[in-house]
Write a protein that holds these residues in place. Structure first.
Motif, short mmCIF file in Angstrom:
data_model
loop_
_atom_site.label_atom_id
_atom_site.label_comp_id
_atom_site.label_asym_id
_atom_site.label_seq_id
_atom_site.Cartn_x
_atom_site.Cartn_y
_atom_site.Cartn_z
N GLN A 27 0.82 -1.20 0.00
CA GLN A 27 0.00 0.00 0.00
C GLN A 27 0.86 1.26 0.00
O GLN A 27 0.51 2.26 -0.63
CB GLN A 27 -0.93 0.00 1.21
CG GLN A 27 -2.13 -0.92 1.06
CD GLN A 27 -3.07 -0.46 -0.05
OE1 GLN A 27 -2.99 -0.93 -1.19
NE2 GLN A 27 -3.95 0.46 0.26
N TRP A 28 1.97 1.23 0.71
CA TRP A 28 2.86 2.39 0.71
C TRP A 28 3.36 2.71 -0.70
O TRP A 28 3.40 3.88 -1.10
CB TRP A 28 4.05 2.11 1.65
CG TRP A 28 5.15 3.12 1.60
CD1 TRP A 28 5.12 4.41 2.09
CD2 TRP A 28 6.45 2.96 1.03
NE1 TRP A 28 6.33 5.04 1.87
CE2 TRP A 28 7.17 4.16 1.21
CE3 TRP A 28 7.09 1.88 0.39
CZ2 TRP A 28 8.48 4.33 0.79
CZ3 TRP A 28 8.40 2.05 -0.03
CH2 TRP A 28 9.07 3.26 0.16
N GLN A 29 3.71 1.68 -1.45
CA GLN A 29 4.15 1.91 -2.82
C GLN A 29 3.07 2.61 -3.63
O GLN A 29 3.35 3.50 -4.44
CB GLN A 29 4.54 0.59 -3.49
CG GLN A 29 5.78 -0.07 -2.93
CD GLN A 29 7.07 0.66 -3.29
OE1 GLN A 29 7.05 1.73 -3.90
NE2 GLN A 29 8.20 0.09 -2.90
N ARG A 30 1.83 2.19 -3.40
CA ARG A 30 0.71 2.82 -4.11
C ARG A 30 0.54 4.27 -3.71
O ARG A 30 0.39 5.16 -4.56
CB ARG A 30 -0.58 2.04 -3.81
CG ARG A 30 -1.84 2.69 -4.34
CD ARG A 30 -3.08 2.06 -3.73
NE ARG A 30 -4.29 2.75 -4.14
CZ ARG A 30 -5.43 2.69 -3.46
NH1 ARG A 30 -5.52 1.95 -2.37
NH2 ARG A 30 -6.48 3.37 -3.87
N PHE A 31 0.59 4.53 -2.39
CA PHE A 31 0.32 5.88 -1.91
C PHE A 31 1.51 6.83 -2.08
O PHE A 31 1.35 8.04 -1.98
CB PHE A 31 -0.19 5.84 -0.47
CG PHE A 31 -1.64 5.48 -0.40
CD1 PHE A 31 -2.62 6.42 -0.69
CD2 PHE A 31 -2.03 4.18 -0.11
CE1 PHE A 31 -3.96 6.09 -0.68
CE2 PHE A 31 -3.37 3.83 -0.09
CZ PHE A 31 -4.35 4.79 -0.37
#
Length: 275
Positions: A27-31
């Motif tokens: 999710q961090w990569q996405r955000f």
């Protein structure tokens, strides 16, 4: 005109829970992309409003979250940790205004991912007797260097908080807080437009003034007594309650450096699941 952006991540578009902001998670990569998009929207607006230089200081966690390869060409990125002024590194470089982008509310209050420096071990921070968010602390530091807070983005409660420490700043609520881990979120196409528009308008207030250096007092309350005991080992820091420490400083610059030390020492005293 030289403008600084202090870019935190909890208040970025779409962010609502731990996995969104912890480095290394999917999710961090996405955000990271959404976070970078918020910054780019802000840079676009600042430049349209007359900014000639924009320095973006990474202010979240590892301070290595923004995607340099996708960054607006008019910006420069200050990335990486161990900066003397941390979230506000660069405020002492004759900037004409500062933007608090992706900010959040204070520890001990409602808001998406609300905290003050330590994610869940600090229950409150007080600046000169007033409960303080990172925004309030950083605004006081900006004032010492004569730099106005031009714009604050985050959830709706963060924008309400900003009105109490930077009344003339523009605000953009990219989401509406439902709980610490839930929010009604606007899509990036909408938040980008709103951030750009606000940043452009906010440039009308840019302009450095004479800074005011004054003494300040900071008090910090932890969720466990041993963290306060650990912090009280720092010279000038006094144990003033079972879980509370306090210290005085001759300037906000010194106060924030001391606060950084206090939080680092306390973080080092946290032991596993029991804190």
């Amino acid at each position: 005109m030289r403008i600084m952006i202090s870019a935190d991540m909890e208040g970025a578009t779409g962010v609502t829970w731990t996995g969104d902001v912890v480095p290394g998670t999917e999710q961090w990569q996405r955000f990271r992309r959404l976070f970078t998009a918020d910054v780019n929207a802000c840079v676009t607006g600042l430049v349209a409003g007359g900014a000639e230089q924009v320095i973006v200081n990474e202010a979240h966690s590892s301070q290595r979250n923004l995607l340099l390869e996708d960054l607006h060409a008019s910006a420069r990125l200050l990335t990486g940790r161990h900066k003397p002024l941390s979230m506000m590194q660069g405020i002492d470089s004759d900037v004409d205004g500062v933007v608090f982008l992706g900010y959040h509310t204070a520890a001990g209050t409602r808001g998406v991912l609300a905290h003050t420096y330590l994610e869940n071990s600090i229950t409150g921070v007080w600046l000169d007797g007033v409960l303080a968010s990172e925004g309030r602390l950083n605004a006081a530091l900006a004032a010492e260097y004569g730099a106005p807070v031009l714009l604050v983005t985050g959830d709706d409660l963060t924008c309400e908080d900003a009105a109490s420490y930077a009344a003339s700043a523009w605000t953009v609520a990219v989401k509406e807080c439902v709980s610490r881990y839930a929010a009604v979120c606007l899509p990036p196409a909408v938040t980008s437009s709103q951030i750009t528009e606000a940043a452009t308008a906010a440039m009308a207030a840019a302009g450095r003034s004479a800074g005011v250096v004054a003494p300040h007092r900071i008090e910090v309350e932890f969720d466990a007594s041993h963290l306060a005991d650990a912090a009280a080992v720092v010279p000038t820091v006094d144990l003033i309650g079972v879980r509370r420490v306090g210290f005085d400083a001759a300037s906000m610059t010194e106060a924030m450096k001391a606060f950084k030390v206090v939080t680092h020492v306390a973080a080092g005293a946290i032991e596993g699941l029991y804190g």
